[in-house]
Design an enzyme around this catalytic site. Structure first.
Site, PDB file in Angstrom:
ATOM      1  N   SER A 182     115.489 -70.973 -37.478  1.00 23.05           N
ATOM      2  CA  SER A 182     116.558 -70.031 -37.597  1.00 23.05           C
ATOM      3  C   SER A 182     117.843 -70.499 -38.414  1.00 23.05           C
ATOM      4  O   SER A 182     118.629 -69.645 -38.854  1.00 23.05           O
ATOM      5  CB  SER A 182     117.073 -69.214 -36.296  1.00 23.05           C
ATOM      6  OG  SER A 182     117.331 -70.053 -35.309  1.00 23.05           O
ATOM      7  N   HIS A 225     128.177 -25.753 -49.906  1.00 20.87           N
ATOM      8  CA  HIS A 225     126.862 -25.704 -50.417  1.00 20.87           C
ATOM      9  C   HIS A 225     127.054 -26.116 -51.764  1.00 20.87           C
ATOM     10  O   HIS A 225     126.323 -25.633 -52.627  1.00 20.87           O
ATOM     11  CB  HIS A 225     126.403 -24.328 -50.453  1.00 20.87           C
ATOM     12  CG  HIS A 225     126.365 -23.700 -49.047  1.00 20.87           C
ATOM     13  ND1 HIS A 225     125.363 -23.622 -48.141  1.00 20.87           N
ATOM     14  CD2 HIS A 225     127.492 -23.041 -48.403  1.00 20.87           C
ATOM     15  CE1 HIS A 225     125.828 -23.121 -46.993  1.00 20.87           C
ATOM     16  NE2 HIS A 225     127.102 -22.542 -47.200  1.00 20.87           N
ATOM     17  N   SER A 257     125.074 -47.898 -70.677  1.00 22.76           N
ATOM     18  CA  SER A 257     123.357 -47.963 -71.037  1.00 22.76           C
ATOM     19  C   SER A 257     122.986 -48.814 -72.124  1.00 22.76           C
ATOM     20  O   SER A 257     123.767 -48.972 -73.153  1.00 22.76           O
ATOM     21  CB  SER A 257     123.184 -46.314 -71.244  1.00 22.76           C
ATOM     22  OG  SER A 257     121.870 -46.309 -72.076  1.00 22.76           O
ATOM     23  N   LYS A 281     127.068 -43.713 -72.817  1.00 22.78           N
ATOM     24  CA  LYS A 281     126.996 -43.567 -71.444  1.00 22.78           C
ATOM     25  C   LYS A 281     128.217 -44.552 -70.648  1.00 22.78           C
ATOM     26  O   LYS A 281     128.322 -45.610 -71.174  1.00 22.78           O
ATOM     27  CB  LYS A 281     125.743 -43.929 -70.655  1.00 22.78           C
ATOM     28  CG  LYS A 281     124.511 -43.091 -71.178  1.00 22.78           C
ATOM     29  CD  LYS A 281     124.633 -41.599 -70.445  1.00 22.78           C
ATOM     30  CE  LYS A 281     124.252 -41.829 -68.932  1.00 22.78           C
ATOM     31  NZ  LYS A 281     122.889 -42.006 -68.721  1.00 22.78           N
ATOM     32  N   GLU A 331     127.073 -45.710 -56.990  1.00 26.44           N
ATOM     33  CA  GLU A 331     125.713 -45.473 -56.709  1.00 26.44           C
ATOM     34  C   GLU A 331     124.913 -46.437 -56.107  1.00 26.44           C
ATOM     35  O   GLU A 331     124.472 -46.142 -54.973  1.00 26.44           O
ATOM     36  CB  GLU A 331     124.874 -45.376 -58.086  1.00 26.44           C
ATOM     37  CG  GLU A 331     124.994 -44.017 -58.927  1.00 26.44           C
ATOM     38  CD  GLU A 331     124.568 -44.182 -60.500  1.00 26.44           C
ATOM     39  OE1 GLU A 331     124.229 -42.990 -60.886  1.00 26.44           O
ATOM     40  OE2 GLU A 331     124.323 -45.330 -60.820  1.00 26.44           O
ATOM     41  N   TYR A 364     116.107 -63.380 -22.098  1.00 28.48           N
ATOM     42  CA  TYR A 364     116.087 -63.765 -23.411  1.00 28.48           C
ATOM     43  C   TYR A 364     114.677 -63.750 -23.890  1.00 28.48           C
ATOM     44  O   TYR A 364     113.836 -64.345 -23.131  1.00 28.48           O
ATOM     45  CB  TYR A 364     116.635 -65.187 -23.523  1.00 28.48           C
ATOM     46  CG  TYR A 364     116.490 -65.445 -25.096  1.00 28.48           C
ATOM     47  CD1 TYR A 364     117.431 -65.089 -25.879  1.00 28.48           C
ATOM     48  CD2 TYR A 364     115.421 -66.445 -25.623  1.00 28.48           C
ATOM     49  CE1 TYR A 364     117.257 -65.531 -27.291  1.00 28.48           C
ATOM     50  CE2 TYR A 364     115.237 -66.730 -26.726  1.00 28.48           C
ATOM     51  CZ  TYR A 364     116.152 -66.291 -27.628  1.00 28.48           C
ATOM     52  OH  TYR A 364     116.060 -66.494 -29.098  1.00 28.48           O
TER      53      TYR A 364
END
Ligand code: ARG
Length: 459
Positions: free
Chosen positions: A22, A156, A277, A283, A290, A317
């Site tokens: 790990s 809505h 873009s 753009k 996003e 554990y």
């Protein structure tokens, strides 16, 4: 070298070694492992297991190691050790020889790992709390600055009733306040020390676990060793808090993406957080938002993952629990990155007052006002709602807003409507009337901003 080789005849397989390791991710717990080891060495000394002199040597060596890793923590990754606990112990033994081998007396990696992880979470929670506060401040400042900007409020995704940009900001402040309160709550339950629980049934050495807990800033020591080494509730709780807060951030992102769209055109995002873009020169894409929206899914994935890992796991554990870390580390980093990005977005936002107002005027968002007006004149709400609906239909057919309908047209639907209708359905009037607690009235919003500024020490 492993910490457990004595009982084995053969070396483990190369593939298994890699699979079992790990260190590649738990190396980030190095500082916490050293802090807990120093505290443990003091406990061993107080219980007469090592001498004062031995403790001093161990502590100085661990301290030296701490400075080394602070310089370059990634150096740890060059090692072949199984995990961070083995790494710290190996380094200690390299530095001070045989004495280093005394440190693990009465301790197990099972209580060690959960202690380290709790210490790490505690530190990260403090950073997250700071950023949750910072983001609230950005919302408050944006709210104050745009106090007079009227825009449509949506249900809505249909224009419903007018609100102000400030009011929208304050909604997110409320969500962030709940995020803070949730995280503080997690901290309370998390801040209890498992160290001294041994492998699963406590330690046979006579140590003072309460004193040990307090020395590491925990509020007390855990009550049951079996639970202590099995417990990862705090991981689940942090990931739940992260998931809820990320859900808030993704709704914020979605709102802003829409406000920024050509269709709404309510705001303009800064060049600092948008991209272009490769094909379409016009753009300017809201990438930052996003990405926040998508990263929310990633954090939710980590929550589901730990829940499924822990489900049906027998006490105490099990190695399954090693899989708690990567999702947690990733989610905490992601959450924090998203908070920082949201702050950057808000601090550089430009709100287009005129198009916000135009959209509020155009969407028949004052139709409720006509219904309320009629109710005040004695009509039942149901009936008033119907009349107002018919007026909206009429206005749509005449391609007008409600404010521009002739009085005679109003009166065709209800003779109770008088000239005072016009003052009653202005955007300002819609807002001002909603003065009760939590309403959109500018005076009410202003009071909320003032309260929030006091609470957050904004001058
Ligand atoms: N790397 C392990 C983990 O993250 C540490 C604890 C190992 N304990 C054990 N009994 N093998 O869970």
């Amino acid at each position: 070298m492993t910490l457990w080789g004595g009982r084995f005849i053969n070396e483990s397989h190369k593939l298994f070694k890699e699979f079992n390791k790990s260190l590649s991710f738990d190396y980030i717990l190095a500082e916490e492992d050293i802090t807990a080891s120093i505290a443990w060495s003091k406990t061993l000394m107080k219980s007469g297991i090592i001498s004062k002199k031995e403790q001093t040597i161990i502590e100085s060596a661990l301290f030296e190691l701490l400075i080394e890793i602070k310089n370059n923590i990634k150096n740890i990754l060059k090692s072949n050790c199984e995990d961070i606990h083995s790494w710290v112990e190996e380094k200690l033994i390299n530095k001070i020889g045989k004495l280093g081998k005394k440190l693990h007396t009465g301790r197990s990696r099972n209580d060690q790992i959960t202690t380290d992880l709790k210490l790490w979470c505690r530190n990260r929670i403090n950073v997250l709390l700071e950023n949750l506060i910072e983001l609230q401040k950005s919302f408050i400042i944006t709210a104050e600055f745009n106090h007079s900007v009227i825009m449509p409020g949506y249900t809505h995704l249909q224009r419903a009733q007018p609100i102000t940009f400030s009011y929208w900001c304050l909604a997110y402040v409320e969500m962030l306040r709940r995020d803070v309160s949730r995280l503080k709550d997690v901290l309370k339950r998390l801040n209890i020390s498992p160290l001294g629980s041994g492998a699963l049934s406590g330690t046979a050495w006579n140590i003072n676990r309460e004193e040990l807990a307090l020395s590491m800033g925990f509020s007390s020591a855990t009550n049951n060793a079996l639970d202590s080494v099995s417990d990862r509730d705090y991981v689940v709780e942090i990931l739940s808090s992260a998931s809820i807060s990320m859900m808030h951030l993704s709704r914020f992102s979605e709102d802003i993406i829409f406000f920024n769209s050509g269709e709404a055109n309510f705001i303009e995002l800064s060049d600092l957080i948008t991209s272009g873009s490769s094909l379409m020169p016009q753009k300017k894409n809201p990438d930052a938002l996003e990405l926040i929206r998508a990263k929310c899914g990633r954090v939710h994935g980590s929550l589901i993952s730990i829940l499924v890992i822990l489900k049906s796991l027998p006490l105490s554990y099990n190695k399954d629990m090693q899989e708690d870390k990567e999702g947690l580390f990733d989610a905490i980093k992601t959450w924090n990155d998203c908070l920082c990005m949201a702050i950057l977005v808000l601090n550089n936002i430009k709100i287009k007052n005129k198009s916000c107002r135009k959209a509020a005027e155009e969407g028949y968002s004052n139709a409720t006002e006509i219904a309320d007006y009629l109710v005040k004149k004695g009509v039942t709400f149901r009936e008033a709602h119907n009349i107002s609906g018919q007026l909206v239909l009429k206005a749509i057919s005449e391609k007008k807003s409600l404010n521009n309908l002739e009085l005679s047209t109003f009166q065709m639907y209800s003779p109770l409507i008088q000239n005072d209708i016009y003052n009653n359905i202005t955007l300002e009037s819609c807002l001002e009337k909603r003065l009760s607690k939590g309403g959109v009235a500018p005076d009410q919003v202003y009071e909320e901003i003032t309260k929030a500024k006091k609470r957050l020490n904004i001058f």
